[in-house]
Enzyme design. Structure first.
Site, PDB file in Angstrom:
ATOM      1  N   ARG A  43      60.400  40.875 -23.139  1.00 12.16           N
ATOM      2  CA  ARG A  43      60.404  39.383 -22.605  1.00 12.16           C
ATOM      3  C   ARG A  43      61.408  38.906 -23.615  1.00 12.16           C
ATOM      4  O   ARG A  43      61.365  39.038 -24.805  1.00 12.16           O
ATOM      5  CB  ARG A  43      59.177  38.594 -22.653  1.00 12.16           C
ATOM      6  CG  ARG A  43      58.596  38.613 -21.099  1.00 12.16           C
ATOM      7  CD  ARG A  43      57.164  38.079 -21.424  1.00 12.16           C
ATOM      8  NE  ARG A  43      57.131  36.694 -21.801  1.00 12.16           N
ATOM      9  CZ  ARG A  43      55.830  36.092 -22.193  1.00 12.16           C
ATOM     10  NH1 ARG A  43      54.953  36.546 -21.738  1.00 12.16           N
ATOM     11  NH2 ARG A  43      55.737  34.920 -22.554  1.00 12.16           N
ATOM     12  N   LYS A  73      45.472  36.473 -22.819  1.00 12.92           N
ATOM     13  CA  LYS A  73      45.054  35.450 -21.554  1.00 12.92           C
ATOM     14  C   LYS A  73      45.479  36.327 -20.321  1.00 12.92           C
ATOM     15  O   LYS A  73      44.892  36.229 -19.274  1.00 12.92           O
ATOM     16  CB  LYS A  73      45.744  34.321 -21.793  1.00 12.92           C
ATOM     17  CG  LYS A  73      45.211  33.670 -23.065  1.00 12.92           C
ATOM     18  CD  LYS A  73      45.814  32.048 -23.185  1.00 12.92           C
ATOM     19  CE  LYS A  73      47.422  31.880 -23.060  1.00 12.92           C
ATOM     20  NZ  LYS A  73      48.042  32.335 -24.349  1.00 12.92           N
ATOM     21  N   ARG A 123      56.803  30.280 -31.343  1.00 13.96           N
ATOM     22  CA  ARG A 123      55.752  30.162 -30.332  1.00 13.96           C
ATOM     23  C   ARG A 123      54.259  29.923 -31.052  1.00 13.96           C
ATOM     24  O   ARG A 123      53.248  29.111 -30.650  1.00 13.96           O
ATOM     25  CB  ARG A 123      55.550  31.166 -29.188  1.00 13.96           C
ATOM     26  CG  ARG A 123      56.732  31.007 -28.424  1.00 13.96           C
ATOM     27  CD  ARG A 123      57.078  32.221 -27.720  1.00 13.96           C
ATOM     28  NE  ARG A 123      55.933  32.818 -26.631  1.00 13.96           N
ATOM     29  CZ  ARG A 123      55.865  33.919 -26.379  1.00 13.96           C
ATOM     30  NH1 ARG A 123      56.626  34.908 -26.713  1.00 13.96           N
ATOM     31  NH2 ARG A 123      54.899  34.167 -25.670  1.00 13.96           N
ATOM     32  N   ARG A 165      48.399  23.112 -22.263  1.00 10.72           N
ATOM     33  CA  ARG A 165      48.887  23.473 -23.619  1.00 10.72           C
ATOM     34  C   ARG A 165      48.932  22.529 -24.577  1.00 10.72           C
ATOM     35  O   ARG A 165      49.210  22.684 -25.939  1.00 10.72           O
ATOM     36  CB  ARG A 165      50.143  24.285 -23.849  1.00 10.72           C
ATOM     37  CG  ARG A 165      50.337  25.776 -23.463  1.00 10.72           C
ATOM     38  CD  ARG A 165      51.665  26.174 -23.228  1.00 10.72           C
ATOM     39  NE  ARG A 165      51.845  27.524 -23.751  1.00 10.72           N
ATOM     40  CZ  ARG A 165      52.031  28.623 -23.333  1.00 10.72           C
ATOM     41  NH1 ARG A 165      51.513  28.550 -21.879  1.00 10.72           N
ATOM     42  NH2 ARG A 165      52.393  29.676 -23.946  1.00 10.72           N
ATOM     43  N   ARG A 188      55.334  44.360 -26.934  1.00 11.65           N
ATOM     44  CA  ARG A 188      55.098  44.091 -25.462  1.00 11.65           C
ATOM     45  C   ARG A 188      56.393  44.642 -24.677  1.00 11.65           C
ATOM     46  O   ARG A 188      57.589  43.929 -25.129  1.00 11.65           O
ATOM     47  CB  ARG A 188      54.630  42.550 -25.422  1.00 11.65           C
ATOM     48  CG  ARG A 188      54.245  42.237 -23.862  1.00 11.65           C
ATOM     49  CD  ARG A 188      53.302  41.283 -23.820  1.00 11.65           C
ATOM     50  NE  ARG A 188      53.822  39.982 -24.194  1.00 11.65           N
ATOM     51  CZ  ARG A 188      53.219  38.959 -24.335  1.00 11.65           C
ATOM     52  NH1 ARG A 188      52.041  38.806 -24.054  1.00 11.65           N
ATOM     53  NH2 ARG A 188      53.782  37.672 -24.667  1.00 11.65           N
TER      54      ARG A 188
HETATM   55  P1  AMP Z   1      53.320  32.277 -21.514  1.00 10.96           P
HETATM   56  O1  AMP Z   1      53.688  33.238 -20.791  1.00 10.96           O
HETATM   57  O2  AMP Z   1      52.108  31.548 -20.971  1.00 10.96           O
HETATM   58  O3  AMP Z   1      53.420  32.594 -22.930  1.00 10.96           O
HETATM   59  O4  AMP Z   1      54.687  31.138 -21.361  1.00 10.96           O
HETATM   60  C1  AMP Z   1      55.899  31.135 -21.684  1.00 10.96           C
HETATM   61  C2  AMP Z   1      56.580  30.215 -22.044  1.00 10.96           C
HETATM   62  O5  AMP Z   1      56.600  29.189 -21.064  1.00 10.96           O
HETATM   63  C3  AMP Z   1      55.971  29.207 -23.348  1.00 10.96           C
HETATM   64  O6  AMP Z   1      56.405  29.672 -24.573  1.00 10.96           O
HETATM   65  C4  AMP Z   1      56.588  27.843 -22.765  1.00 10.96           C
HETATM   66  O7  AMP Z   1      58.014  27.658 -23.074  1.00 10.96           O
HETATM   67  C5  AMP Z   1      56.683  27.831 -21.218  1.00 10.96           C
HETATM   68  N1  AMP Z   1      55.145  27.344 -20.921  1.00 10.96           N
HETATM   69  C6  AMP Z   1      54.186  28.295 -20.184  1.00 10.96           C
HETATM   70  N2  AMP Z   1      53.195  27.392 -20.087  1.00 10.96           N
HETATM   71  C7  AMP Z   1      53.417  26.172 -20.290  1.00 10.96           C
HETATM   72  C8  AMP Z   1      52.612  25.052 -20.619  1.00 10.96           C
HETATM   73  N3  AMP Z   1      51.284  24.851 -19.954  1.00 10.96           N
HETATM   74  N4  AMP Z   1      53.310  23.836 -21.128  1.00 10.96           N
HETATM   75  C9  AMP Z   1      54.565  24.037 -21.690  1.00 10.96           C
HETATM   76  N5  AMP Z   1      55.251  25.028 -21.722  1.00 10.96           N
HETATM   77  C10 AMP Z   1      54.791  26.134 -21.056  1.00 10.96           C
END
Ligand code: AMP
Length: 217
Positions: free
Chosen positions: A162, A13, A173, A90, A129
């Site tokens: 990360r 994404k 996740r 989400r 990654r």
């Molecule tokens: P991402 O980089 O989008 O994979 O987000 C990393 C982490 O941030 C996720 O595993 C969640 O802990 C938190 N996070 C990001 N976006 C959201 C969202 N829309 N709702 C809830 N938690 C989020």
């Protein structure tokens, strides 16, 4: 044009959001990036979000919605271009809140794109990654390694993993995605906003072309 990029962690994404930003002049709104930045800066938001993120859990809806509302209101009527939402919504509650927020701002959602990638590919993509601590460029030690291990080709910065990309957190996740985010696919497939499912198990340029073609169709 306002778009949602939907997909599991590791579906690409972020990469596709970046390519759409360049190609269509959209603003990329990645809640994950905003949260990581808040954690790095040690802001109250970052302090609130940190434990959830490290555990691979979702940050509570109220926190996320406050963040997104602040940014969207700051953009005002939005101007030309629009927003590509990456990693948001989400949950169903976030999806409903986004609809309300856009209508409050006199805007609408133009398309939802699901970047579809098989589970076994996701785990390999995420655990490989690495991100440059200097310029933010993303590598993958399996698919797209730098010329020198651990060093960014572009700026010479150090590559880092990360914290939430460690294997155990990745599995959590993916479970959280299946339980809380995957129901959104059904929600948008049944809804009125144009919905496109794109095969994400290809090189990023091919996925990008498929997305652009779907949007122009
Ligand atoms: P991402 O980089 O989008 O994979 O987000 C990393 C982490 O941030 C996720 O595993 C969640 O802990 C938190 N996070 C990001 N976006 C959201 C969202 N829309 N709702 C809830 N938690 C989020």
């Amino acid at each position: 044009m306002n778009l949602i990029l939907l997909g599991a962690p590791g579906a690409g994404k972020g990469t596709q959001g970046g390519l759409l930003t360049e190609r269509l002049g959209l603003h990329r709104l990645s809640t994950g990036d905003l949260l990581r930045e808040a954690v790095r800066r040690g802001t109250p938001l970052g302090e609130q979000a940190k434990t959830y993120m490290t555990a691979g859990e979702l940050v509570p809806d109220a926190v996320i919605l406050g963040l997104v509302r602040e940014i969207m209101e700051g953009r005002g009527s939005g101007g030309p271009g629009g927003v590509v939402f990456d990693g948001f919504p989400r949950t169903l509650a976030q999806a409903e809140a986004l609809e309300t927020l856009l209508s409050d701002l006199g805007q609408r959602l133009d398309a939802v794109i699901l970047v579809d990638v098989p589970d076994e590919v996701l785990v390999r993509r995420i655990s490989g990654r690495r991100t440059c601590s200097g310029c933010g460029r993303v590598y993958n030690v399996f698919y797209d390694p730098p010329a020198d291990e651990g060093v960014c080709d572009a700026c010479g910065g150090t590559l880092e993993e990360r914290k939430d990309d460690a294997e155990e957190t990745v599995r959590r996740r993916l479970t959280v995605y299946r339980e809380q985010t995957a129901p959104l696919v059904d929600h948008y497939e049944r809804g009125e906003t144009p919905f496109f499912r794109v095969d994400g198990d290809r090189d990023p340029e091919a996925v990008h072309d498929a997305i652009v073609n779907a949007l122009h169709a």
